[in-house]
Each structure stands twice: as C-alpha cells, then as structure tokens.
Design a protein around this motif. Structure first.
Motif, PDB file in Angstrom:
ATOM      1  N   LYS A 220      28.099  33.189  48.237  1.00 33.06           N
ATOM      2  CA  LYS A 220      28.381  32.372  47.061  1.00 33.06           C
ATOM      3  C   LYS A 220      28.182  33.205  45.801  1.00 33.06           C
ATOM      4  CE  LYS A 220      27.184  28.159  46.636  1.00 33.06           C
ATOM      5  NZ  LYS A 220      26.387  26.906  46.480  1.00 33.06           N
ATOM      6  N   LEU A 221      28.996  32.925  44.821  1.00 36.74           N
ATOM      7  CA  LEU A 221      28.829  33.572  43.526  1.00 36.74           C
ATOM      8  C   LEU A 221      27.705  32.897  42.748  1.00 36.74           C
ATOM      9  CD1 LEU A 221      32.572  33.834  42.392  1.00 36.74           C
ATOM     10  CD2 LEU A 221      31.155  35.712  43.223  1.00 36.74           C
ATOM     11  N   GLU A 222      27.192  33.606  41.791  1.00 37.67           N
ATOM     12  CA  GLU A 222      26.239  32.973  40.884  1.00 37.67           C
ATOM     13  C   GLU A 222      26.962  31.895  40.083  1.00 37.67           C
ATOM     14  OE1 GLU A 222      24.427  35.879  38.429  1.00 37.67           O
ATOM     15  OE2 GLU A 222      23.526  36.998  40.099  1.00 37.67           O
ATOM     16  N   LYS A 223      26.221  30.897  39.678  1.00 33.59           N
ATOM     17  CA  LYS A 223      26.834  29.756  38.990  1.00 33.59           C
ATOM     18  C   LYS A 223      27.575  30.177  37.729  1.00 33.59           C
ATOM     19  CE  LYS A 223      23.769  26.124  40.735  1.00 33.59           C
ATOM     20  NZ  LYS A 223      22.813  25.025  40.375  1.00 33.59           N
ATOM     21  N   THR A 224      27.018  31.139  37.019  1.00 33.22           N
ATOM     22  CA  THR A 224      27.684  31.583  35.786  1.00 33.22           C
ATOM     23  C   THR A 224      29.028  32.241  36.081  1.00 33.22           C
ATOM     24  OG1 THR A 224      26.417  33.656  35.901  1.00 33.22           O
ATOM     25  CG2 THR A 224      25.543  31.887  34.510  1.00 33.22           C
ATOM     26  N   GLU A 225      29.078  33.024  37.184  1.00 32.52           N
ATOM     27  CA  GLU A 225      30.332  33.689  37.550  1.00 32.52           C
ATOM     28  C   GLU A 225      31.373  32.682  38.015  1.00 32.52           C
ATOM     29  OE1 GLU A 225      29.235  38.097  39.074  1.00 32.52           O
ATOM     30  OE2 GLU A 225      28.569  36.464  40.370  1.00 32.52           O
ATOM     31  N   GLU A 226      30.932  31.717  38.821  1.00 33.28           N
ATOM     32  CA  GLU A 226      31.865  30.695  39.270  1.00 33.28           C
ATOM     33  C   GLU A 226      32.361  29.864  38.092  1.00 33.28           C
ATOM     34  OE1 GLU A 226      32.090  27.129  42.619  1.00 33.28           O
ATOM     35  OE2 GLU A 226      30.510  28.656  42.723  1.00 33.28           O
ATOM     36  N   LYS A 227      31.481  29.630  37.132  1.00 28.51           N
ATOM     37  CA  LYS A 227      31.881  28.886  35.939  1.00 28.51           C
ATOM     38  C   LYS A 227      32.930  29.656  35.146  1.00 28.51           C
ATOM     39  CE  LYS A 227      29.922  26.676  31.797  1.00 28.51           C
ATOM     40  NZ  LYS A 227      28.677  26.452  31.015  1.00 28.51           N
ATOM     41  N   ASN A 228      32.776  30.981  35.071  1.00 30.77           N
ATOM     42  CA  ASN A 228      33.761  31.805  34.363  1.00 30.77           C
ATOM     43  C   ASN A 228      35.122  31.751  35.039  1.00 30.77           C
ATOM     44  OD1 ASN A 228      32.002  32.659  32.351  1.00 30.77           O
ATOM     45  ND2 ASN A 228      31.319  34.457  33.518  1.00 30.77           N
ATOM     46  N   ILE A 229      35.107  31.734  36.386  1.00 31.70           N
ATOM     47  CA  ILE A 229      36.371  31.644  37.120  1.00 31.70           C
ATOM     48  C   ILE A 229      37.033  30.296  36.874  1.00 31.70           C
ATOM     49  CG2 ILE A 229      37.403  31.504  39.433  1.00 31.70           C
ATOM     50  CD1 ILE A 229      35.396  33.645  40.306  1.00 31.70           C
ATOM     51  N   ARG A 230      36.222  29.223  36.905  1.00 32.21           N
ATOM     52  CA  ARG A 230      36.783  27.892  36.636  1.00 32.21           C
ATOM     53  C   ARG A 230      37.370  27.828  35.230  1.00 32.21           C
ATOM     54  NH1 ARG A 230      32.137  25.842  39.373  1.00 32.21           N
ATOM     55  NH2 ARG A 230      31.159  25.303  37.361  1.00 32.21           N
ATOM     56  N   LYS A 231      36.727  28.524  34.295  1.00 30.04           N
ATOM     57  CA  LYS A 231      37.252  28.567  32.929  1.00 30.04           C
ATOM     58  C   LYS A 231      38.607  29.262  32.900  1.00 30.04           C
ATOM     59  CE  LYS A 231      36.231  30.204  28.259  1.00 30.04           C
ATOM     60  NZ  LYS A 231      35.307  30.986  27.407  1.00 30.04           N
ATOM     61  N   LYS A 232      38.722  30.378  33.649  1.00 32.55           N
ATOM     62  CA  LYS A 232      40.009  31.074  33.725  1.00 32.55           C
ATOM     63  C   LYS A 232      41.070  30.172  34.346  1.00 32.55           C
ATOM     64  CE  LYS A 232      38.469  35.915  33.992  1.00 32.55           C
ATOM     65  NZ  LYS A 232      37.027  35.754  33.882  1.00 32.55           N
ATOM     66  N   VAL A 233      40.681  29.442  35.411  1.00 32.04           N
ATOM     67  CA  VAL A 233      41.615  28.541  36.075  1.00 32.04           C
ATOM     68  C   VAL A 233      42.100  27.457  35.104  1.00 32.04           C
ATOM     69  CG1 VAL A 233      41.851  26.780  37.875  1.00 32.04           C
ATOM     70  CG2 VAL A 233      40.728  28.955  38.395  1.00 32.04           C
ATOM     71  N   LYS A 234      41.173  26.914  34.324  1.00 31.43           N
ATOM     72  CA  LYS A 234      41.550  25.886  33.346  1.00 31.43           C
ATOM     73  C   LYS A 234      42.511  26.453  32.301  1.00 31.43           C
ATOM     74  CE  LYS A 234      37.278  23.188  33.737  1.00 31.43           C
ATOM     75  NZ  LYS A 234      36.007  22.801  33.055  1.00 31.43           N
ATOM     76  N   ASP A 235      42.237  27.689  31.893  1.00 25.36           N
ATOM     77  CA  ASP A 235      43.119  28.321  30.909  1.00 25.36           C
ATOM     78  C   ASP A 235      44.508  28.553  31.499  1.00 25.36           C
ATOM     79  OD1 ASP A 235      41.059  28.369  29.108  1.00 25.36           O
ATOM     80  OD2 ASP A 235      40.479  30.440  29.531  1.00 25.36           O
ATOM     81  N   ILE A 236      44.551  28.957  32.762  1.00 19.72           N
ATOM     82  CA  ILE A 236      45.835  29.214  33.408  1.00 19.72           C
ATOM     83  C   ILE A 236      46.574  27.909  33.684  1.00 19.72           C
ATOM     84  CG2 ILE A 236      46.959  30.222  35.450  1.00 19.72           C
ATOM     85  CD1 ILE A 236      44.597  32.134  35.670  1.00 19.72           C
TER      86      ILE A 236
END
Length: 506
Positions: A219-235
């Motif tokens: 599992k990724l750290e929560k902050t890293e997973e949050k950054n990915i979700r942010k990228k997904v939202k932007d995309i």
C-alpha cells in the motif's frame, strides 16, 4: 534508472507502425467486406456503438494516465516497493471502473433507439448487439489489465504492440471469413470478444515474464495515494471534455442525419483516423521518454526538444493533408462508389482538422508527460462543451460541415492556446513567444501547401490509376519542397533530421 529513451522510442515506433499498418489494411478489408456483404448501415451502427462505449469509458477517469505518470519517478529511482504498491492500487481502480461502466451501460440501454435516426438493419437486435459491445469493454478492464501499465511505464509499449499485431491479424482474417461465408454480424462481433480476452491474458503474461519482481502487493502512504487521487480528479474533467469532443460528432450525426450519412462520414473519418494513428506512434513511443527527460534533463534542452518535435509533426502532418486533398475523393469513389462520396469541402475541413489535431497532440504529449493536469483540468471540458453547443446549433443550418467546423473552432481558439499557456507557465516557467512564432510559421507553410493543392486538385480529373499516381506525386513533392525551403536553415530542421536518423538507426 535512466531509460534509453531514443532506443525505446525507436523500437516502440517500429512495432506501432507495424501494428497500425496491419490494422489499417485489415480493418479496411473488414469494413469493405461488411459494406458489400451486409450493407453500409452496419458500419454506421458499429461506429455509433463504439462512440457510446467510448463515452462510457469516461469512468476510467484518466486513472491509467495518472498511474503510469506516477511510476516514472520510482522507476528512475529503482524503487521496487513503491512500484508494486502502485500496481496494486491500479488493480483496485480497474475493478471499480469495470463495474461502473457495466452499470452505466445497462442504464443507457433503454434509450438506444433515441440515438438512431431512421431505420435499423432488420436482422439486428440493437440491445443484444449493445450487450456484446459492452462485454468487450468491461473485459478490457477486469481481465489482468492492470499489468500492462508496467510495460508502458518502462517504455516497453513495443511489447504490447507486437501482441496486438499478431492477434489483430489472426482475428481480422477470421472476421472477414465470417462475413463472406455466413454474413452474420453477431458472429463477426463475437470474435472481437474472444480477441480482447486473448490480448489481456497474453499481455499480462508478457509483463510478468519481463518484470517478475513487480506484483500487486503493498500500500502507498496516504499522502501519496491522496496525490494520485488528486491527479485523477484533475484528469477527470479533461477526460469528459475529450470524450465530448471526439465522440459527440458521431452521436449528433446519428441522431440528426441518420445511419447512412454517418457511415459515409465515417468512411472519410476512417482514413483520417488511420493516418492519425500512424503519426500517433510518434506520440505513444516518445511519451515515457519525454517524462523521463523532464525529470532528468534541463529545461532548455526540453524546450529545444519540444521545438524540434513540433516542426517534425507539422512537417509529417502537412505531407499527410497534401495527400488527403489530392487523393481522398478518387479513393472514396473507387472504394465505396460515387453515391457514397461527400463534397470536396468536407475533405478540406477534415484536412484543417487533421493539422489542428496533430499540433494539439504535441502539446498534450508534453502536458501528460509533465503531469500538469491540475492547471489544465477545465480546458478540455470547456472546449468540449463549446464543440457540442456548436454541433447542435450548426448541424441544422449547414449539416455535416457544421459538425467538422465546430471541432476545428473549439480546438483552435480554446484548447490549443490554453495548453500552451499551461506548459510554458507551469513546466518551463518562461515565455512561449519563440514557440508560438515557430508554430505560426509552420501553420502558414501548411496552409500555403493546402491552398495550392486545392486549386490543383479541382482542375485534375479523379478517375484512372495514372491520374491518381500523378496526384500522389504532386502532393509529396509540393509539400516537402515548400517545407524544406522554409526551414532547412533553422536549428529545428537540423534537429529533426538528427532525430529521425537516431530513431532509424536504433
């Protein structure tokens, strides 16, 4: 890990070119067999369903793009643990996405008849056929699809291209035989489902064999997973806009003008897409390398590379539109007969759209490689909505011309300026003046070529092999001569020649 970007790009381009030519020829034969064995309405129906499902693919949210981008840095740093965690997260995302697409597809089924103007082929149940199409799409997400990202992030797209070439060849031959012998559209499309299953399984095996150390664990750290979700939202907003821009045309034509005119337009757009796909190998093969370069190399080098890349794509695109103007109409007349030809004005508009699209793809390749979706998240949505509004308003006045023109306007005056500002402000942190001047010069030379060839094409007849050969030669010579005269003294031109030599030698 420093990727051998030129070598990987060269191999990727070689296999993707093979895939595209293989696909173009076989798809052309399949489409021709369908038109002559079943009728042109079947190609229109197939195009409509493909567009509907691509709209439903909005549920993918750009997850694949965000995940592959997130792997660039851990691959460069040989961080095996993080790569495994990213693969595991991608696997979970794809399971959810497949389920969402399945649910959305079932919800849209009762309204299928509203998207079709006029008659449907009598031997086709539009609901059964839609379920078959939906199954292919859902399967592409659920069946080990997450493993392919490992190959793509390592710039090993040539591995997946090689698999696609073989499978497309085998199953296209089978589909052609089914059309000729049985004349059954259900059997024809059933083979597409089998092909998708085979493709997923073989690609998963190829990824496991080359990178056995990467498994879907951790599992990724929560902050890293949050950054990915942010990228997904932007995309996500980008994805909505892109879907509207690309597939609204098909839905609008089907709903307002009918399946027959849709099929005629798609015959033209098929050639457009086929040629665009060949150029697309450059974008697909270089994207991961550009991402790696943006992490490792200086801004000046990357800006210089972008200028070279832009000139190269403009040059190639201008040669392509030259041939569009010269041989589109003769080819269509030979292929599907004169009664399925569209006016020459559609050819000119499609040529302009082709240039605009390839230029936009250059910009989007750098935007994607740099991961600047957050600053770009509203651009595709606004451009897509403008395109749709223009579509709906113009189709009642100028018909098919309005559909193509609305896409040109939305891309040229909204999408492209926005991406340029995004890249130069947030990636290079410098003025875009030099790049805009180069782009404008390229566009002017492209327009000069198109205008000159349009006058020549109108004067020449369109029948006979000798005339077509003359048209091809005129298009090739004029486009290349004008571009060489305009740019041979520039540093970008020398860079183009050196880049092509490197790619070929690799």
């Amino acid at each position: 890990m420093r990727l051998d970007r030129t070598k990987n790009a060269g191999k990727g381009m070689a296999f993707e070119i093979l895939k595209n030519f293989n696909g173009i020829i076989l798809s052309f034969v399949c489409r021709t067999a369908m038109i002559y064995c079943l009728g042109i309405e079947y190609t229109g129906l197939g195009g409509l369903y493909s567009s509907i499902l691509n709209v439903l693919n909005i549920a993918e949210l750009g997850v694949g793009t965000a995940m592959i981008f997130s792997m660039y840095k851990p691959i460069a740093e040989d961080d095996e643990e993080k790569i495994c965690a990213l693969v595991n997260l991608y696997k979970k995302y794809l399971r959810v996405i497949g389920a969402v697409i399945l649910g959305l597809g079932l919800c849209i089924m009762p309204f299928l008849d509203k998207l079709i103007s006029g008659d449907v082929p009598k031997d086709i149940n539009i609901y059964i056929l839609f379920l078959m199409n939906l199954s292919v799409t859902v399967c592409s997400y659920w069946l080990f699809a997450y493993k392919t990202c490992i190959l793509l992030a390592h710039q090993k797209n040539y591995v997946t291209e090689r698999i696609d070439v073989i499978l497309n060849f085998v199953f296209s031959i089978l589909q052609i035989l089914v059309l000729i012998i049985f004349k059954n559209y259900y059997a024809y499309f059933g083979l597409e489902l089998v092909r998708q299953i085979c493709a997923n399984l073989i690609k998963a095996y190829a990824a496991k064999r080359r990178y056995p150390q990467y498994r879907a664990i951790g599992k990724l750290e929560k902050t890293e997973e949050k950054n990915i979700r942010k990228k997904v939202k932007d995309i996500f907003t980008s994805r909505i806009g892109e879907v509207i821009t690309v597939y609204a045309d098909t839905l609008v034509i089907s709903a307002f003008l009918g399946l027959t005119l849709l099929a005629q337009y798609q015959n033209y757009f098929y050639i457009f897409t086929a040629v665009s796909g060949v150029i697309g190998v450059v974008f697909n093969a270089t994207r991961a390398g550009i991402g790696n370069s943006l992490v490792i190399e200086s801004k000046d080098k990357n800006m210089n590379d972008m200028n070279i890349f832009t000139l190269l794509v403009f040059w190639i695109s201008t040669v392509c539109v030259s041939e569009f103007i010269c041989i589109y109409q003769p080819f269509i007349k030979i292929w599907v007969k004169e009664n399925n030809m569209l006016p020459f004005g559609i050819v000119v508009l499609l040529s302009i759209l082709f240039l605009v699209e390839q230029y936009r793809k250059v910009l989007e390749t750098y935007r994607t490689a740099a991961g600047t979706w957050h600053y770009d998240r509203w651009r595709p949505l606004i451009a897509g909505l403008v395109n749709l509004a223009l579509n709906l308003s113009m189709i009642n006045f100028i018909g098919l011309y309005g559909v193509v023109l609305s896409t040109v306007i939305s891309q040229l005056f909204i999408s492209i300026p926005w991406i340029i500002k995004n890249i130069f402000k947030n990636v290079f942190d410098t003025s875009s003046k030099k790049f805009i001047l180069l782009s404008t010069k390229c566009a002017v030379f492209s327009i000069v070529v198109m205008v000159a060839l349009s006058f020549v094409s109108i004067k020449l007849p369109i029948d006979g092999a000798p005339v077509i050969a003359i048209r091809i030669i005129i298009g090739l010579l004029l486009s290349n001569i004008i571009f060489i005269i305009g740019f041979f003294k520039t540093d970008e031109f020398s860079g183009c020649i050196n880049l092509v030599k490197k790619l070929i030698s690799r």
